[in-house]
Design a protein around this motif. Structure first.
Motif, PDB file in Angstrom:
ATOM      1  N   LYS A  45      38.411  24.931  40.793  1.00 53.47           N
ATOM      2  CA  LYS A  45      39.428  25.953  41.071  1.00 53.47           C
ATOM      3  C   LYS A  45      40.235  25.573  42.307  1.00 53.47           C
ATOM      4  O   LYS A  45      41.460  25.744  42.342  1.00 53.47           O
ATOM      5  CB  LYS A  45      38.768  27.317  41.250  1.00 53.47           C
ATOM      6  CG  LYS A  45      39.746  28.462  41.456  1.00 53.47           C
ATOM      7  CD  LYS A  45      38.999  29.786  41.535  1.00 53.47           C
ATOM      8  CE  LYS A  45      39.956  30.945  41.825  1.00 53.47           C
ATOM      9  NZ  LYS A  45      39.226  32.240  41.887  1.00 53.47           N
ATOM     10  N   GLU A  46      39.558  25.035  43.335  1.00 52.17           N
ATOM     11  CA  GLU A  46      40.260  24.583  44.532  1.00 52.17           C
ATOM     12  C   GLU A  46      41.279  23.502  44.191  1.00 52.17           C
ATOM     13  O   GLU A  46      42.412  23.513  44.690  1.00 52.17           O
ATOM     14  CB  GLU A  46      39.262  24.040  45.553  1.00 52.17           C
ATOM     15  CG  GLU A  46      38.425  25.092  46.251  1.00 52.17           C
ATOM     16  CD  GLU A  46      37.435  24.467  47.217  1.00 52.17           C
ATOM     17  OE1 GLU A  46      37.543  23.246  47.493  1.00 52.17           O
ATOM     18  OE2 GLU A  46      36.541  25.194  47.690  1.00 52.17           O
ATOM     19  N   THR A  49      44.227  25.045  42.330  1.00 49.14           N
ATOM     20  CA  THR A  49      45.033  25.871  43.230  1.00 49.14           C
ATOM     21  C   THR A  49      45.925  25.005  44.118  1.00 49.14           C
ATOM     22  O   THR A  49      47.114  25.297  44.305  1.00 49.14           O
ATOM     23  CB  THR A  49      44.124  26.757  44.098  1.00 49.14           C
ATOM     24  OG1 THR A  49      43.337  27.606  43.249  1.00 49.14           O
ATOM     25  CG2 THR A  49      44.938  27.621  45.041  1.00 49.14           C
ATOM     26  N   ALA A  52      48.666  23.434  41.971  1.00 50.17           N
ATOM     27  CA  ALA A  52      49.658  24.437  41.569  1.00 50.17           C
ATOM     28  C   ALA A  52      50.601  24.782  42.723  1.00 50.17           C
ATOM     29  O   ALA A  52      51.818  24.913  42.534  1.00 50.17           O
ATOM     30  CB  ALA A  52      48.936  25.694  41.080  1.00 50.17           C
ATOM     31  N   LYS A  53      50.037  24.903  43.910  1.00 55.07           N
ATOM     32  CA  LYS A  53      50.869  25.207  45.089  1.00 55.07           C
ATOM     33  C   LYS A  53      51.842  24.072  45.371  1.00 55.07           C
ATOM     34  O   LYS A  53      53.021  24.299  45.667  1.00 55.07           O
ATOM     35  CB  LYS A  53      49.972  25.454  46.295  1.00 55.07           C
ATOM     36  CG  LYS A  53      50.735  25.853  47.556  1.00 55.07           C
ATOM     37  CD  LYS A  53      49.778  26.150  48.700  1.00 55.07           C
ATOM     38  CE  LYS A  53      50.552  26.554  49.964  1.00 55.07           C
ATOM     39  NZ  LYS A  53      49.612  26.842  51.094  1.00 55.07           N
ATOM     40  N   LYS A  58      52.638  28.870  38.863  1.00 62.11           N
ATOM     41  CA  LYS A  58      51.864  30.112  38.905  1.00 62.11           C
ATOM     42  C   LYS A  58      50.541  29.858  38.197  1.00 62.11           C
ATOM     43  O   LYS A  58      50.506  29.557  37.005  1.00 62.11           O
ATOM     44  CB  LYS A  58      52.616  31.248  38.216  1.00 62.11           C
ATOM     45  CG  LYS A  58      51.859  32.581  38.271  1.00 62.11           C
ATOM     46  CD  LYS A  58      52.656  33.705  37.625  1.00 62.11           C
ATOM     47  CE  LYS A  58      51.888  35.026  37.696  1.00 62.11           C
ATOM     48  NZ  LYS A  58      52.659  36.138  37.057  1.00 62.11           N
ATOM     49  N   LEU A  59      49.455  29.959  38.931  1.00 61.75           N
ATOM     50  CA  LEU A  59      48.133  29.676  38.375  1.00 61.75           C
ATOM     51  C   LEU A  59      47.366  30.974  38.150  1.00 61.75           C
ATOM     52  O   LEU A  59      47.192  31.781  39.065  1.00 61.75           O
ATOM     53  CB  LEU A  59      47.334  28.773  39.318  1.00 61.75           C
ATOM     54  CG  LEU A  59      45.948  28.363  38.826  1.00 61.75           C
ATOM     55  CD1 LEU A  59      46.072  27.401  37.647  1.00 61.75           C
ATOM     56  CD2 LEU A  59      45.136  27.731  39.957  1.00 61.75           C
ATOM     57  N   THR A  61      43.633  32.466  36.977  1.00 58.12           N
ATOM     58  CA  THR A  61      42.251  31.985  36.900  1.00 58.12           C
ATOM     59  C   THR A  61      41.330  33.070  36.356  1.00 58.12           C
ATOM     60  O   THR A  61      41.578  34.265  36.539  1.00 58.12           O
ATOM     61  CB  THR A  61      41.733  31.533  38.278  1.00 58.12           C
ATOM     62  OG1 THR A  61      41.711  32.646  39.176  1.00 58.12           O
ATOM     63  CG2 THR A  61      42.597  30.424  38.844  1.00 58.12           C
TER      64      THR A  61
END
Length: 334
Positions: A45-46, A49, A52-53, A58-59, A61
């Motif tokens: 997830k990190e 994220t 995506a940034k 737009k993520l 989860t």
């Protein structure tokens, strides 16, 4: 209304419209993991994220309540489709049961990429970004064989749960690497040669791994080698062995290569682990989603994201890296 005020309001309106247009053009990508608590999926997830940034994505989860929660993943797919996701990245909890929900998404034009774990069949998704789990198992099997130095093996396997491809590939790969008869990577059935004196499901969980090890020790107190599906299960196994006063007499090998797992290698709790790279899987998935949003081009097929054997001690004939190297690379950290 003064001309100055009118100009100011127009500027505000134009800025709002510009932000709205930018948001409308922003790709929406979904990430669905098996759980929110397993460190492996936290790192994944990190990675997603951060990617995506960096790419103005737009993520969305979501995760199952626990490993094996197919219903939770189905709901997440439906919610993400409703929210406009055009790419969904998923680590399938149930390789077969998730397929109908994935098909519905793909029929609607959503690109679906499996991360870490394949679907059954593989073709149910557009692409798979994952470790070669059979190879990961084979590496620790080879290491365990060399480490025992010809001693007869009495093996306990703390597996995932029945029918999961990753669990079967790691288990069978470990046995193959050890030099025992094993099913091929395409099989979801767990091999059980005579040297395997206990098999138990851990669900990749530390507490369940501890219970499984305790049960195996009751069945066969002379176990001298433990294979575990991942490092949380290995931590549970070590705790059970230590409570029984056997932690120095039993070799534990595992798969994942997370930072805590590598620290356990350095501390001698785990002899060796096959390190994989979830951050890389996630960032590659986001990249593919951005490409699809911009060009309409989908990725396809399997991409091997790599695996490295991390060991506490060097054994002859087996290529490995030390724990410090593992810490420098744990799960994709540079």
């Amino acid at each position: 209304m003064s001309r100055t005020l009118a100009v100011t309001l127009s500027a505000v309106a134009l800025a709002a419209l510009s932000q709205f247009a930018a948001a409308a053009d922003q790709p929406v990508i979904g990430l669905i993991t098996k759980t929110e608590t397993n460190p492996f999926f936290v790192k994944m997830k990190e990675g997603a994220t951060a990617a995506a940034k960096a790419q103005n994505v737009k993520l969305l989860t979501a995760a199952g309540k626990q490993d094996g929660d197919n219903a939770g993943q189905v709901t997440a797919i439906e919610n993400m489709m409703a929210a406009g996701a055009k790419t969904i990245l998923i680590t399938p909890s149930d390789a077969k049961a998730i397929v109908p929900a994935i098909k519905k998404a793909r029929d609607k034009g959503v690109m679906v990429i499996a991360l870490d774990s394949p679907t059954d069949p593989l073709e149910a998704v557009d692409a798979l970004f994952a470790t070669d789990n059979y190879k990961a198992g084979a590496l620790i099997g080879q290491y365990a064989k060399a480490s025992l130095g010809g001693k007869p093996a009495r093996i306990a396997t703390l597996d995932l749960f029945p029918g999961h491809p990753v669990g079967a590939q790691r288990h069978n790969g470990f046995l193959k690497g050890f030099g025992l008869a094993a099913n091929p990577a395409t099989s979801n059935e767990l091999s059980k040669p005579a040297e395997v004196v206990c098999m138990a499901d851990s669900f990749g969980d530390q507490a369940k791994g501890q219970t499984a090890m305790e049960n195996c020790l009751q069945k066969n107190p002379d176990i001298n080698l433990v294979y575990t599906i991942n490092e949380p299960a290995a931590a549970g196994a070590y705790k059970a062995l230590k409570a029984a006063g056997k932690e120095k007499d039993v070799l534990i090998v595992s798969v994942d290569g997370g930072c805590q797992g590598v620290k356990d290698v350095a501390a001698g709790k785990i002899a060796a682990t096959s390190q994989q790279y979830p951050l890389k899987m996630a960032s590659m998935g986001v990249d593919a989603g951005v490409q699809y949003a911009k060009t309409g081009k989908k990725v396809a097929g399997y991409t091997d994201t790599g695996v490295t054997l991390i060991a506490g001690k060097v054994v002859p004939g087996v290529d490995s890296k030390d724990a410090q190297t593992g810490l420098n690379l744990c799960w994709g950290k540079k």
